[in-house]
Design an enzyme around this catalytic site. Structure first.
Site, PDB file in Angstrom:
ATOM      1  CG  HIS A  30      -2.080  -1.018   1.004  1.00 31.47           C
ATOM      2  ND1 HIS A  30      -3.185  -0.785   0.222  1.00 31.47           N
ATOM      3  CD2 HIS A  30      -2.218  -2.278   1.477  1.00 31.47           C
ATOM      4  CE1 HIS A  30      -3.969  -1.855   0.236  1.00 31.47           C
ATOM      5  NE2 HIS A  30      -3.406  -2.779   0.980  1.00 31.47           N
ATOM      6  CG  ASP A 167      -0.189  -5.405  -8.653  1.00 25.49           C
ATOM      7  OD1 ASP A 167       0.690  -5.357  -7.768  1.00 25.49           O
ATOM      8  OD2 ASP A 167      -1.410  -5.359  -8.401  1.00 25.49           O
TER       9      ASP A 167
HETATM   10  C1  GLA Z   1      -2.941  -4.257  -5.149  1.00 21.25           C
HETATM   11  C2  GLA Z   1      -2.728  -3.121  -6.129  1.00 21.25           C
HETATM   12  C3  GLA Z   1      -1.293  -2.619  -6.070  1.00 21.25           C
HETATM   13  C4  GLA Z   1      -0.889  -2.289  -4.642  1.00 21.25           C
HETATM   14  C5  GLA Z   1      -1.236  -3.438  -3.699  1.00 21.25           C
HETATM   15  C6  GLA Z   1      -1.000  -3.091  -2.259  1.00 21.25           C
HETATM   16  O1  GLA Z   1      -2.173  -5.355  -5.514  1.00 21.25           O
HETATM   17  O2  GLA Z   1      -3.015  -3.561  -7.442  1.00 21.25           O
HETATM   18  O3  GLA Z   1      -1.142  -1.510  -6.922  1.00 21.25           O
HETATM   19  O4  GLA Z   1      -1.472  -1.091  -4.230  1.00 21.25           O
HETATM   20  O5  GLA Z   1      -2.582  -3.843  -3.841  1.00 21.25           O
HETATM   21  O6  GLA Z   1       0.348  -2.909  -2.000  1.00 21.25           O
END
Ligand code: GLA
Length: 380
Positions: A30, A167
């Site tokens: 986060h 991601d």
């Molecule tokens: C999800 C979101 C990412 C990131 C994570 C928490 O995977 O897609 O962008 O914010 O949560 O770290």
């Protein structure tokens, strides 16, 4: 497997096959949408695309994992929530067309091994995979970071999930035997070798991340609120990335209580990531593992995105031989934990945690002992 499926469905061999990996975040949760730091790794679980060109502007796609098919025209790309898996491909195709890449119709089979709804970024792998697929099919090449941004926009603007950039970035640019240290503000990154005889073991709580979507949006807003409150107190901050631990101490008592907790997680987590990278570079995996436990605690107590199942998995991990660290990974509210385990202890770890979880909660945990892998757009 994709090739055979393609042959069966379309009666010919595909022209090409590509694959994009899922990811696990080692630390830095986060923080991406707060312009902070993350340290994910690409794993050896993939979403693959097999396909060939068509003479027209129609895309016909089959999703093996859903036993479902969808069709659309490149001339009018709309969302389709009856075949929601196809929205990742649609979104990427639409944005590529809008940015001036004229695509061509295609027959496609998509399928893979990234567990779905587990927080291991099967959707980012779909998006990055779609970019890689079109690049190869139509023969063009985007700058990899521009491609990552486009894949993220597909998720934000077309699919409608306000995720950060982590991601898509790692699915595109991961490297075998390395984690990727990314500064989400300027997108500078470097690969950090995963030294030592360790394995990444992922434990899937089996609990679907029901709240993940709505609570994620709430957290994004609370972080923005924190920035607003700090600014009113004279702290120069564009995002929580700019807030220092000292600011928390100095101004904390004037902040809304919940907002202060959220900010505390983000500020301390950013510090932990930088520290963790140092530890990894120095080969101090024990300290790295301690930072993972600290991160979990902060996510549980301050950010409040863990769950009883994830906490149980982390508590069980602590008890096992050869474990260096454990924490929830991804957005939270279900999904997986990530564990750093000495190589020769990994299999016994998996057995013991699976048994312990069953005993404690009567639930089944799937456990994936992973290797790291290359991203779909990594320069060769
Ligand atoms: C999800 C979101 C990412 C990131 C994570 C928490 O995977 O897609 O962008 O914010 O949560 O770290």
């Amino acid at each position: 497997m994709l090739k055979e499926a393609f042959q069966k469905i379309f009666g010919a061999a595909p022209e090409l096959e590509i694959r994009a990996p899922g990811r696990v975040n080692l630390i830095g949760e986060h923080t991406d949408y707060n312009n902070g730091f993350v340290l994910p790794a690409a794993i050896d679980r993939f979403v693959g695309f097999a396909g060939r060109k068509r003479a027209d502007r129609t895309v016909r796609a089959h999703a093996l994992d859903f036993s479902d098919a969808a069709e659309f025209s490149l001339d009018s790309i709309q969302r389709d929530d009856r075949h929601s898996w196809s929205n990742y491909l649609r979104g990427v195709s639409k944005l590529l067309e809008e940015s001036g890449h004229r695509l061509q119709g295609a027959d496609i089979v998509v399928g893979g091994t990234v567990p779905r709804e587990a927080g291991l970024s099967s959707s980012a792998a779909m998006e990055v995979g779609a970019v890689a697929f079109w690049q190869k099919l139509i023969s063009f090449e985007l700058d990899p970071v521009a491609a990552v941004k486009l894949a993220r926009r597909a998720e934000n603007e077309f699919v409608g999930v306000p995720c950060g950039i982590m991601d898509q970035f790692i699915s595109a640019l991961g490297r075998e035997q390395h984690a990727l240290f990314l500064d989400c503000r300027d997108l500078k990154y470097r690969h950090v070798p995963l030294k030592g005889e360790v394995k990444i073991v992922i434990c899937n709580s089996g609990v679907k991340r029901a709240l993940a979507h709505s609570e994620y949006e709430v957290r994004v807003k609370q972080c923005q609120e924190a920035v607003d409150q700090f600014r009113k107190m004279g702290v120069q901050a564009e995002s929580l990335r700019d807030v220092k631990f000292g600011d928390l101490i100095q101004h904390g008592k004037h902040l809304d209580k919940i907002v202060l907790k959220r900010a505390t997680h983000v500020v301390t987590e950013n510090d932990r990531v930088r520290e963790a990278v140092k530890m990894l570079e120095q080969g101090d995996l024990k300290y790295f593992g301690k930072l993972m436990y600290d991160s979990h605690k902060s996510l549980r107590e301050d950010y409040e995105v863990s769950s009883p199942e994830l906490d149980t998995l982390v508590d069980l991990a602590r008890l096992q031989r050869g474990v260096l660290g454990a924490r929830m990974t991804g957005a939270g509210f279900g999904g997986c934990t990530v564990n750093l385990v000495e190589r020769d202890a990994a299999d016994a770890f998996a057995v013991a945690v699976r048994e312990g979880y069953q005993k404690a909660l009567g639930l089944k945990a799937d456990i994936y002992v992973c290797e790291t892998s290359n991203g779909a757009l990594s320069p060769a």
